[in-house]
Structures are given as C-alpha cells and as structure tokens.
Design a protein around this motif. Structure first.
Motif, mmCIF file in Angstrom:
data_model
loop_
_atom_site.group_PDB
_atom_site.id
_atom_site.type_symbol
_atom_site.label_atom_id
_atom_site.label_comp_id
_atom_site.label_asym_id
_atom_site.label_seq_id
_atom_site.Cartn_x
_atom_site.Cartn_y
_atom_site.Cartn_z
ATOM 1 N N ASP A 6 0.375 -9.479 5.752
ATOM 2 C CA ASP A 6 0.438 -8.601 6.923
ATOM 3 C C ASP A 6 1.736 -7.807 6.986
ATOM 4 O OD1 ASP A 6 -2.001 -9.511 7.622
ATOM 5 O OD2 ASP A 6 -1.374 -10.640 9.406
ATOM 6 N N SER A 7 2.801 -8.351 6.420
ATOM 7 C CA SER A 7 4.102 -7.672 6.497
ATOM 8 C C SER A 7 4.254 -6.567 5.452
ATOM 9 C CB SER A 7 5.222 -8.694 6.317
ATOM 10 O OG SER A 7 5.085 -9.341 5.054
ATOM 11 N N LYS B 59 2.536 -1.204 8.678
ATOM 12 C CA LYS B 59 2.395 -2.578 8.200
ATOM 13 C C LYS B 59 0.914 -2.886 8.005
ATOM 14 C CE LYS B 59 6.613 -4.576 10.156
ATOM 15 N NZ LYS B 59 7.192 -5.591 11.070
ATOM 16 N N TRP B 60 0.613 -3.601 6.911
ATOM 17 C CA TRP B 60 -0.777 -3.887 6.593
ATOM 18 C C TRP B 60 -1.474 -4.636 7.729
ATOM 19 C CZ3 TRP B 60 -4.383 -1.964 3.941
ATOM 20 C CH2 TRP B 60 -5.558 -2.670 3.657
ATOM 21 N N GLY B 61 -0.766 -5.499 8.387
ATOM 22 C CA GLY B 61 -1.368 -6.248 9.480
ATOM 23 C C GLY B 61 -1.849 -5.364 10.614
ATOM 24 N N PHE C 219 -6.384 9.066 -3.852
ATOM 25 C CA PHE C 219 -5.240 8.450 -3.193
ATOM 26 C C PHE C 219 -4.151 8.161 -4.220
ATOM 27 C CE2 PHE C 219 -8.690 7.526 -0.214
ATOM 28 C CZ PHE C 219 -8.124 8.066 0.929
ATOM 29 N N ALA C 220 -2.970 8.684 -3.944
ATOM 30 C CA ALA C 220 -1.864 8.591 -4.892
ATOM 31 C C ALA C 220 -0.556 8.342 -4.155
ATOM 32 C CB ALA C 220 -1.765 9.855 -5.729
ATOM 33 N N LYS C 221 0.364 7.700 -4.857
ATOM 34 C CA LYS C 221 1.709 7.405 -4.330
ATOM 35 C C LYS C 221 1.636 6.646 -3.010
ATOM 36 C CE LYS C 221 3.797 11.380 -6.643
ATOM 37 N NZ LYS C 221 4.568 12.643 -6.489
ATOM 38 N N LEU C 222 0.685 5.711 -2.935
ATOM 39 C CA LEU C 222 0.553 4.892 -1.741
ATOM 40 C C LEU C 222 1.673 3.855 -1.689
ATOM 41 C CD1 LEU C 222 -3.307 4.204 -1.797
ATOM 42 C CD2 LEU C 222 -2.096 5.978 -0.517
ATOM 43 N N GLN C 223 2.070 3.513 -0.484
ATOM 44 C CA GLN C 223 3.074 2.474 -0.298
ATOM 45 C C GLN C 223 2.519 1.153 -0.855
ATOM 46 O OE1 GLN C 223 6.132 2.653 1.317
ATOM 47 N NE2 GLN C 223 6.034 4.827 1.835
ATOM 48 N N ASN C 224 3.217 0.602 -1.832
ATOM 49 C CA ASN C 224 2.792 -0.654 -2.461
ATOM 50 C C ASN C 224 1.369 -0.588 -3.024
ATOM 51 O OD1 ASN C 224 5.142 -2.431 -2.092
ATOM 52 N ND2 ASN C 224 4.733 -2.105 0.095
ATOM 53 N N GLY C 225 0.915 0.642 -3.304
ATOM 54 C CA GLY C 225 -0.365 0.805 -3.975
ATOM 55 C C GLY C 225 -1.595 0.572 -3.132
#
Length: 554
Positions: free
Chosen positions: A106-107, A132-134, A165-171
């Motif tokens: 989640d973080s 944040k993914w959460g 989708f490209a250059k995503l945060q943490n993929g």
C-alpha cells in the motif's frame, strides 16, 4: 503508401478533415501489412504464437494467471482481409492478458491516470500524477509499464483515446474505470503496434457498432476486445511498422502545422485588407478599394470564416455611411425623425404603444462619432415602437399538444410551430437573451413576416416602414452589442439597455440604397460560400475515392 496516394497527398491533406483521414489510412495500411515490405528472413508469426502459448502455459502452471478455455481459431469468414506472408490472424485474448490486476504494498508510490490525461495521438502519450498504491488499488483500473489502455466509453472510444503506459512510478498504476487494458507477454508484442490496431478504423468502426448501453453511456464490451480478429505480424516487422507509422505521423504533423500557419497568415491578410475597406474616407474611395480587392476574391475568401468576416465588414461599412454615396438632394434624416414622431402618436392613439411620442436626437457634441452628411444620431428607443407587451411565452410541453400552423419565434428565429398567431405584419425581432448575444453565431436581429407568434426571448419592434426596419436590422447586426448586455452565464439585453443604443440614422432614401447594396453584396457572399461548399464536397469525394482505392489495392 501507394505511388498514386503519395502523388495526391497534398489534395488528400487539404480536403475537409483530410489529415485526420490520412492518419486513419496510415494506421489501416499498417495493420493490414501494406505499410512496409515483408522480410522473408523474419521469424513468422506462427512461431511467435507458439512462444506465446508456451509462456501462457508456464504462467498458468505457476498460478500467476488463471486457466482459460482454448479460443477458437479465426475462421476464414471472420477474417476482414487477406494477410501477408508470415502474418497470422489471432485474437488479443490469445496473445495477451485483458484487464489484469496488480499487487503491491500500500505504501508503494504508483501512477494515477484519469481519462483527461490520456491522449488521442499515435504517440501513445499520457500524463500522470503520483499516488500511494493503497489509495488507488480499489475502485480503479489497474495497469503496468508497457500495458496498452483503450477507452471503452463513448465518446472517448470513438475519439481514439488510447495509450501505452510508460514511465510509471515503480512500473505500476491505476486510473479511470472506463479503460480496457491489454498486457502483452514479454518480447512477443510491440505495444505500439497493438496501439496502432486499437486506433485503426478497422477496429474503431466495428467496435462502435458493438457498443452496448444507453446513449451517452455506451461502452465497448470486454468480449469484443478479447475476440475481435487481431492481425499478428512477425515481431521484427512490428518494430518496422511502428517506425514507419511514426515517420508518417510526423509528416502529418508537419502538414497540419503548415496548414495552421497558412490559415493564420490568411486570416491576418483578410483582416488587414478588410481593414483598408473600413478606413475608406467615403463611398468613392471604398468603391476603388473594393474593385482592387474583388480581383483576388478567389484567393482571399476561400474559407467560410473569411466570407463571414467579409459579410460583417459589409454591414459595418453600411452603417458607417461608406457603402453608398450620400446624395445632397436627399431629404435629411431630421425630417424623417419628425415623421417618426407623428407615427408614434398614431401608435399611442391606437393603443398599440405606451411609450413617448417625441423624438430627441443625440446632440452633436455627445454623438459617438461624426455623422455622415444629412444623417442624425438618435437613441434606439426614440425611433422604435416596442410591442414586447404583446408577446406570450408558451411552454414546450403545451406547444406539443397544439396544432402546428404558425411560426413560433424565440431569441434566434423560428423554434417551433403553434396553432395561433399574435402578429400579422412584418416586424423586427431582436434576441433578448442567450449566448448568441455574445458569440453571434446567428444574426441577433431579423425580420419576421406573415402570421406568427413570439415568445418572451425576443424583443418585438415596429417602425415607420418595413424598409426602415430592414435598415435597423442590419444596423443591429453590424455593431458590437456587448456594452448593452448584462450577465455572463445568462447574457441578456433588456429593453432599457437596447433603447440606449445610439443609432446613426441616414435619410430614408439612402436607407433604401444601403439595404439594396447590402442585399446585393450578401448575395455575392452567399454565392461564394455555395461555390466553396461545392468545391469542398468535390474535394472530400475525391479524397474518399483515393482512400478507398488505396485500401482496395491493399
């Protein structure tokens, strides 16, 4: 592209919507295998399909993806067209994962992409914002680096909103729920080739017919994306196709920029030359300037916007007293004002009018500008007879229950029919409210004739004669009304504001000459606009024929 198409590229690009059609053609040829030559040394797509099947089996065995039912091969009657050697018909569900899910702590910082951040171009671009993914893992569509997203809701789907989708945060990322996601298996599909397929007319046009749901909420079913026939080239050829499409899209970009530059230059030229007409000292100088201009009409007035600008200039010249020469033998406007005062008394006596019966001109030192010879400045309300009190609005629901015999007028003209009438003589109507007071997409003032009804969104004006009303009509349509309009969300020109408009009034005989000249020149503009429309139609038809020929040849 074919030699014939390349030869006629300027014609195709200059047709209505030509560059957009050209982009669609490029993508269509790309996914049909007609954009780049095939290479016999490429590993065929049949081998690629074997590798994909092997990778799927491995992922199923390790529990990373669910086992699914084997998909039927694309039958011959399903195939939209023949494919080049080395290509295979397949389905996206067979060569990729559709709408997969992600997992992360989640973080973890991920990318959030709403629909507004997804582009429509082939560059596959999108914007993003970190979350944040959460915060986004639930209630949103999941995607990862290299996934292809395609809008599933109308009108975003039809407008070709899709991206890689490209250059995503943490993929990884999440975003709008109105997306379908295609996740290729590693080293088997070039994402931007899949993007070309999702943006090609062969996919969009069929997909549009398969959308389900109510108007405004139609969506592309997941099943269509999964099962629609997908043309699979060799992997090496996918790379060559994407490179060629990039090259040709860059050409389209240059053509588009050149057209925009040319359009801007053309607008500047038209505005400058029309400005010289406005600066003419009198009708004689205007006639000379007009004669010089008319020799280049075909070049100058080659767009609807330039013809509209010409029309507006004609109206402005008319009310400035520059369109026709003044005649010293004309009865001066001051005499006309006296007759208008007598007419207003008649209206008062016959109970059709409740205003004043005097006509007071604007003093020379208070006039907005010097008046031409024999003209007079006078407030609008001093020379017009308002019949607003006779208007009666009728709701749309009530009108739907009544017979349709007579025109029913609103702020911008006839909006319906009704079973009775309020007026039976030519009168001047002027829009009282609505955005048209500001954007002027249609004339603000217009003459209503015959027997008709008017609601409370148009001022109703009478005057000394129909010819007089015609002059006032073109005067109101010529000037800027913004100083007399109140409100922004709901623009309105009330009666008091309208009555304060200063009118430069010519002698009655000159009014007739002005109206006749305006009618003559407006007819010329309409003929030019009609010729332009016919030319554009022919151009569009020829462009369509070229595209169809190119696709048939493919």
């Amino acid at each position: 592209m074919s030699a014939c198409l390349s030869e006629h590229l300027p014609l195709l690009a200059s047709a209505p919507g030509g560059i957009q059609k050209l982009r669609g053609l490029i993508l269509e040829l790309a996914v049909r295998g007609k954009l780049v030559p095939q290479d016999a040394n490429d590993e065929p797509a049949s081998e690629l399909l074997k590798r994909i099947a092997k990778e799927k089996a491995r992922l199923m065995a390790t529990g990373k993806i669910r086992k699914d039912k084997p998909l039927a091969a694309v039958a011959e009657d399903e195939q939209p067209s023949a494919l080049p050697s080395g290509w295979e018909w397949s389905r996206l569900a067979a060569v990729s994962l559709i709408n997969p899910r992600n997992s992360a702590a989640d973080s973890t910082i991920a990318s959030f992409v709403p629909m507004a951040m997804i582009g429509t171009g082939f560059d596959g671009a999108h914007s993003q914002e970190p979350r944040k993914w959460g915060e986004i893992k639930q209630g949103f569509t999941h995607f990862a680096e290299g996934d292809i997203g395609v809008a599933k809701i109308t009108p975003c789907f039809e407008n070709s909103k899709a991206c890689v989708f490209a250059k995503l945060q943490n993929g990884l990322g999440a975003g709008t729920t109105e997306l379908h996601i295609v996740r290729p298996f590693a080293q088997t599909l070039v994402p931007r080739f899949v993007l070309a397929y999702l943006k090609a007319p062969m996919f969009l046009l069929v997909g549009e017919t398969r959308m389900t749901g109510t108007a405004g909420q139609k969506r592309l079913p997941k099943g269509f994306l999964e099962l629609n026939p997908f043309p699979l080239p060799p992997l090496a050829e996918q790379h060559r196709i994407v490179a060629k499409v990039d090259e040709l899209m860059a050409l389209c970009d240059r053509l588009e920029a050149e057209q925009a530059d040319a359009a801007n230059a053309h607008t500047t030229l038209v505005d400058t030359l029309l400005g010289t007409l406005a600066k003419s000292r009198d009708a004689a100088e205007l006639a000379a300037n007009w004669q010089r201009l008319s020799q280049h009409f075909d070049t100058l007035f080659s767009t609807e916007a330039s013809l509209d600008a010409l029309k507006q200039s004609i109206l402005q010249l008319a009310v400035m007293g520059k369109l026709v020469p003044q005649d010293p033998n004309d009865e001066p406007a001051s005499e006309l004002l006296k007759r208008i005062a007598v007419e207003k008394k008649w209206f008062l006596k016959n109970e059709k009018y409740r205003g004043g019966t005097t006509v007071t001109p604007i003093p020379i030192d208070e006039a907005p500008a010097p008046a031409p010879f024999n003209w007079a400045w006078v407030p609008f309300g001093e020379i017009m007879v308002s019949r607003d009190s006779e208007r009666i609005p009728v709701s749309k629901d009530e009108r739907s229950t009544r017979a349709k015999f007579y025109d029913y007028y609103g702020a911008s003209g006839v909006i319906d029919k009704i079973d009775s009438y309020l007026f039976d003589k030519p009168l001047l109507l002027i829009g009282e409210d609505g955005a048209n007071l500001v954007n002027r997409s249609t004339p603000i003032a217009f003459i209503a004739r015959g027997q008709y009804w008017v609601n409370n969104h148009a001022h109703v004006l009478d005057g000394i004669s129909e010819g007089f009303l015609r002059f006032i009509e073109l005067y109101i349509n010529a000037i800027d009304l913004k100083p007399y309009v109140t409100g922004t969300a709901q623009p309105k020109m009330n009666q008091a504001k309208m009555n304060s408009i200063p009118i430069a009034l010519p002698p009655e005989s000159e009014q007739r000459r002005i109206v006749a000249k305006v009618d003559e020149l407006m007819a010329l503009c309409d003929r030019l606009k009609s010729d332009l429309a016919e030319s554009r139609t022919r151009q569009a038809r020829l462009a369509r024929t070229l595209i169809e020929s190119a696709l048939k040849a493919a």
